[in-house]
Design a protein around this motif. Structure first.
Motif, PDB file in Angstrom:
ATOM      1  N   ALA A   9     -47.375  25.166 -52.153  1.00  0.00           N
ATOM      2  CA  ALA A   9     -46.988  26.610 -52.315  1.00  0.00           C
ATOM      3  C   ALA A   9     -46.467  26.968 -50.798  1.00  0.00           C
ATOM      4  O   ALA A   9     -47.598  26.967 -49.937  1.00  0.00           O
ATOM      5  CB  ALA A   9     -48.041  27.546 -52.913  1.00  0.00           C
ATOM      6  N   TYR A  10     -45.524  27.737 -50.581  1.00  0.00           N
ATOM      7  CA  TYR A  10     -45.258  28.406 -49.135  1.00  0.00           C
ATOM      8  C   TYR A  10     -45.352  29.978 -49.224  1.00  0.00           C
ATOM      9  O   TYR A  10     -44.715  30.576 -50.177  1.00  0.00           O
ATOM     10  CB  TYR A  10     -43.806  28.092 -48.873  1.00  0.00           C
ATOM     11  CG  TYR A  10     -43.613  28.392 -47.398  1.00  0.00           C
ATOM     12  CD1 TYR A  10     -43.946  27.607 -46.300  1.00  0.00           C
ATOM     13  CD2 TYR A  10     -42.755  29.426 -47.222  1.00  0.00           C
ATOM     14  CE1 TYR A  10     -43.326  28.192 -45.094  1.00  0.00           C
ATOM     15  CE2 TYR A  10     -42.366  30.016 -45.828  1.00  0.00           C
ATOM     16  CZ  TYR A  10     -42.816  29.123 -44.966  1.00  0.00           C
ATOM     17  OH  TYR A  10     -42.598  29.757 -43.536  1.00  0.00           O
ATOM     18  N   LEU A  11     -46.050  30.409 -48.396  1.00  0.00           N
ATOM     19  CA  LEU A  11     -46.365  32.150 -48.453  1.00  0.00           C
ATOM     20  C   LEU A  11     -45.146  32.306 -47.670  1.00  0.00           C
ATOM     21  O   LEU A  11     -45.440  32.083 -46.142  1.00  0.00           O
ATOM     22  CB  LEU A  11     -47.740  32.352 -48.076  1.00  0.00           C
ATOM     23  CG  LEU A  11     -48.767  31.914 -49.232  1.00  0.00           C
ATOM     24  CD1 LEU A  11     -50.271  32.377 -48.568  1.00  0.00           C
ATOM     25  CD2 LEU A  11     -48.478  32.351 -50.326  1.00  0.00           C
ATOM     26  N   ASP A  12     -44.508  33.371 -47.795  1.00  0.00           N
ATOM     27  CA  ASP A  12     -43.368  33.833 -46.772  1.00  0.00           C
ATOM     28  C   ASP A  12     -43.455  35.529 -46.925  1.00  0.00           C
ATOM     29  O   ASP A  12     -43.621  36.029 -47.673  1.00  0.00           O
ATOM     30  CB  ASP A  12     -42.041  33.582 -47.762  1.00  0.00           C
ATOM     31  CG  ASP A  12     -40.985  33.950 -46.671  1.00  0.00           C
ATOM     32  OD1 ASP A  12     -41.091  34.018 -45.452  1.00  0.00           O
ATOM     33  OD2 ASP A  12     -39.604  34.234 -47.058  1.00  0.00           O
ATOM     34  N   ALA A  13     -43.756  35.654 -45.608  1.00  0.00           N
ATOM     35  CA  ALA A  13     -43.684  37.284 -45.308  1.00  0.00           C
ATOM     36  C   ALA A  13     -42.891  37.743 -44.309  1.00  0.00           C
ATOM     37  O   ALA A  13     -42.415  36.723 -43.218  1.00  0.00           O
ATOM     38  CB  ALA A  13     -45.378  37.624 -44.645  1.00  0.00           C
ATOM     39  N   SER A  14     -42.325  38.728 -44.034  1.00  0.00           N
ATOM     40  CA  SER A  14     -41.458  39.434 -43.283  1.00  0.00           C
ATOM     41  C   SER A  14     -41.949  39.431 -41.878  1.00  0.00           C
ATOM     42  O   SER A  14     -43.281  39.742 -41.884  1.00  0.00           O
ATOM     43  CB  SER A  14     -40.924  40.782 -43.971  1.00  0.00           C
ATOM     44  OG  SER A  14     -42.194  41.671 -43.781  1.00  0.00           O
ATOM     45  N   GLU A  15     -41.211  39.712 -40.925  1.00  0.00           N
ATOM     46  CA  GLU A  15     -41.546  40.106 -39.632  1.00  0.00           C
ATOM     47  C   GLU A  15     -42.212  41.164 -39.367  1.00  0.00           C
ATOM     48  O   GLU A  15     -43.444  41.221 -38.759  1.00  0.00           O
ATOM     49  CB  GLU A  15     -40.523  39.837 -38.524  1.00  0.00           C
ATOM     50  CG  GLU A  15     -39.915  38.379 -38.337  1.00  0.00           C
ATOM     51  CD  GLU A  15     -38.930  38.398 -37.345  1.00  0.00           C
ATOM     52  OE1 GLU A  15     -39.079  39.068 -36.390  1.00  0.00           O
ATOM     53  OE2 GLU A  15     -38.431  37.234 -37.182  1.00  0.00           O
ATOM     54  N   ASP A  16     -41.953  42.402 -40.237  1.00  0.00           N
ATOM     55  CA  ASP A  16     -42.761  43.355 -40.096  1.00  0.00           C
ATOM     56  C   ASP A  16     -44.034  43.318 -40.876  1.00  0.00           C
ATOM     57  O   ASP A  16     -45.108  43.711 -40.026  1.00  0.00           O
ATOM     58  CB  ASP A  16     -41.878  44.676 -41.113  1.00  0.00           C
ATOM     59  CG  ASP A  16     -40.703  44.853 -40.304  1.00  0.00           C
ATOM     60  OD1 ASP A  16     -40.363  44.767 -38.998  1.00  0.00           O
ATOM     61  OD2 ASP A  16     -39.733  45.485 -41.292  1.00  0.00           O
ATOM     62  N   THR A  17     -44.137  42.630 -41.870  1.00  0.00           N
ATOM     63  CA  THR A  17     -45.636  42.369 -42.330  1.00  0.00           C
ATOM     64  C   THR A  17     -46.476  41.694 -41.382  1.00  0.00           C
ATOM     65  O   THR A  17     -47.670  41.894 -41.383  1.00  0.00           O
ATOM     66  CB  THR A  17     -45.588  41.743 -43.871  1.00  0.00           C
ATOM     67  OG1 THR A  17     -44.556  42.636 -44.667  1.00  0.00           O
ATOM     68  CG2 THR A  17     -46.758  41.484 -44.386  1.00  0.00           C
ATOM     69  N   ARG A  18     -45.619  40.554 -40.867  1.00  0.00           N
ATOM     70  CA  ARG A  18     -46.583  39.677 -39.854  1.00  0.00           C
ATOM     71  C   ARG A  18     -46.931  40.540 -38.823  1.00  0.00           C
ATOM     72  O   ARG A  18     -47.927  40.415 -38.239  1.00  0.00           O
ATOM     73  CB  ARG A  18     -45.704  38.673 -39.642  1.00  0.00           C
ATOM     74  CG  ARG A  18     -45.606  37.588 -40.655  1.00  0.00           C
ATOM     75  CD  ARG A  18     -44.561  36.360 -40.272  1.00  0.00           C
ATOM     76  NE  ARG A  18     -45.070  35.621 -39.224  1.00  0.00           N
ATOM     77  CZ  ARG A  18     -44.011  35.262 -38.218  1.00  0.00           C
ATOM     78  NH1 ARG A  18     -42.774  35.391 -38.495  1.00  0.00           N
ATOM     79  NH2 ARG A  18     -44.500  34.658 -36.973  1.00  0.00           N
ATOM     80  N   ALA A  19     -46.190  41.335 -38.415  1.00  0.00           N
ATOM     81  CA  ALA A  19     -46.534  42.140 -37.178  1.00  0.00           C
ATOM     82  C   ALA A  19     -47.734  43.146 -37.303  1.00  0.00           C
ATOM     83  O   ALA A  19     -48.548  43.144 -36.522  1.00  0.00           O
ATOM     84  CB  ALA A  19     -45.151  42.865 -36.564  1.00  0.00           C
ATOM     85  N   HIS A  49     -42.707  23.661 -54.221  1.00  0.00           N
ATOM     86  CA  HIS A  49     -42.692  23.839 -55.364  1.00  0.00           C
ATOM     87  C   HIS A  49     -42.356  25.368 -55.759  1.00  0.00           C
ATOM     88  O   HIS A  49     -41.765  25.788 -56.566  1.00  0.00           O
ATOM     89  CB  HIS A  49     -43.720  23.345 -56.238  1.00  0.00           C
ATOM     90  CG  HIS A  49     -44.079  21.977 -56.359  1.00  0.00           C
ATOM     91  ND1 HIS A  49     -45.046  21.304 -55.515  1.00  0.00           N
ATOM     92  CD2 HIS A  49     -43.362  21.110 -56.840  1.00  0.00           C
ATOM     93  CE1 HIS A  49     -44.931  19.976 -55.882  1.00  0.00           C
ATOM     94  NE2 HIS A  49     -44.025  19.597 -56.332  1.00  0.00           N
ATOM     95  N   GLU A  50     -43.234  26.353 -54.971  1.00  0.00           N
ATOM     96  CA  GLU A  50     -43.188  27.802 -55.045  1.00  0.00           C
ATOM     97  C   GLU A  50     -42.923  28.254 -53.738  1.00  0.00           C
ATOM     98  O   GLU A  50     -43.630  27.969 -52.781  1.00  0.00           O
ATOM     99  CB  GLU A  50     -44.393  28.209 -55.781  1.00  0.00           C
ATOM    100  CG  GLU A  50     -44.431  27.820 -57.107  1.00  0.00           C
ATOM    101  CD  GLU A  50     -43.446  28.564 -58.098  1.00  0.00           C
ATOM    102  OE1 GLU A  50     -43.159  29.691 -57.735  1.00  0.00           O
ATOM    103  OE2 GLU A  50     -43.247  28.232 -59.146  1.00  0.00           O
ATOM    104  N   VAL A  51     -42.200  29.259 -53.507  1.00  0.00           N
ATOM    105  CA  VAL A  51     -42.108  30.214 -52.412  1.00  0.00           C
ATOM    106  C   VAL A  51     -42.653  31.437 -52.897  1.00  0.00           C
ATOM    107  O   VAL A  51     -41.959  32.095 -53.740  1.00  0.00           O
ATOM    108  CB  VAL A  51     -40.716  30.212 -51.638  1.00  0.00           C
ATOM    109  CG1 VAL A  51     -40.458  31.040 -50.485  1.00  0.00           C
ATOM    110  CG2 VAL A  51     -40.389  28.601 -51.352  1.00  0.00           C
ATOM    111  N   ILE A  52     -43.678  31.737 -52.288  1.00  0.00           N
ATOM    112  CA  ILE A  52     -44.369  33.044 -52.695  1.00  0.00           C
ATOM    113  C   ILE A  52     -44.143  34.244 -51.951  1.00  0.00           C
ATOM    114  O   ILE A  52     -44.509  34.128 -50.517  1.00  0.00           O
ATOM    115  CB  ILE A  52     -45.757  32.842 -52.912  1.00  0.00           C
ATOM    116  CG1 ILE A  52     -45.929  31.753 -54.095  1.00  0.00           C
ATOM    117  CG2 ILE A  52     -46.302  34.101 -53.525  1.00  0.00           C
ATOM    118  CD1 ILE A  52     -47.216  31.134 -54.029  1.00  0.00           C
ATOM    119  N   GLY A  53     -43.560  35.461 -52.248  1.00  0.00           N
ATOM    120  CA  GLY A  53     -43.485  36.459 -51.346  1.00  0.00           C
ATOM    121  C   GLY A  53     -44.891  37.009 -50.996  1.00  0.00           C
ATOM    122  O   GLY A  53     -45.706  37.144 -51.976  1.00  0.00           O
TER     123      GLY A  53
END
Length: 89
Positions: A9-19, A49-53
């Motif tokens: 699983a890959y956790l994907d966060a926007s740059e705004d969230t990461r900042a 298998h999963e890309v999770i927002g």
């Protein structure tokens, strides 16, 4: 070797969230993106298998992982997989 016993699983966060979440200054994000790229993070997202927002609160992520059909799929129960298209970071 682990076959169906392993789920990526890959956790994907926007740059705004990461900042907002990060301990470092927001201007450090481009530098961190370079490091992530060198580690191959983009490749992981493309084969996961999963890309999770991961822009929401932690509780939302925990519910996604551990409750309901989506979480059940990651735990390998009888529910089907739900695939998400990888996003560019």
């Amino acid at each position: 070797m682990l076959g169906s016993q392993l789920t990526t699983a890959y956790l994907d966060a926007s740059e705004d969230t990461r900042a907002r979440r990060g301990l470092a200054e927001s201007q450090d994000i481009p530098d961190r993106n370079v490091v992530k790229g060198a580690w191959g993070a983009g490749k992981i997202a493309s084969i996961a298998h999963e890309v999770i927002g991961n822009d929401g609160p932690r509780l939302e992520l925990e519910r996604w992982l551990f409750v309901g059909e989506k979480g059940a799929a990651l735990r390998g129960t009888t529910f089907g997989w739900r695939h998400a298209a990888p996003q560019e970071v």
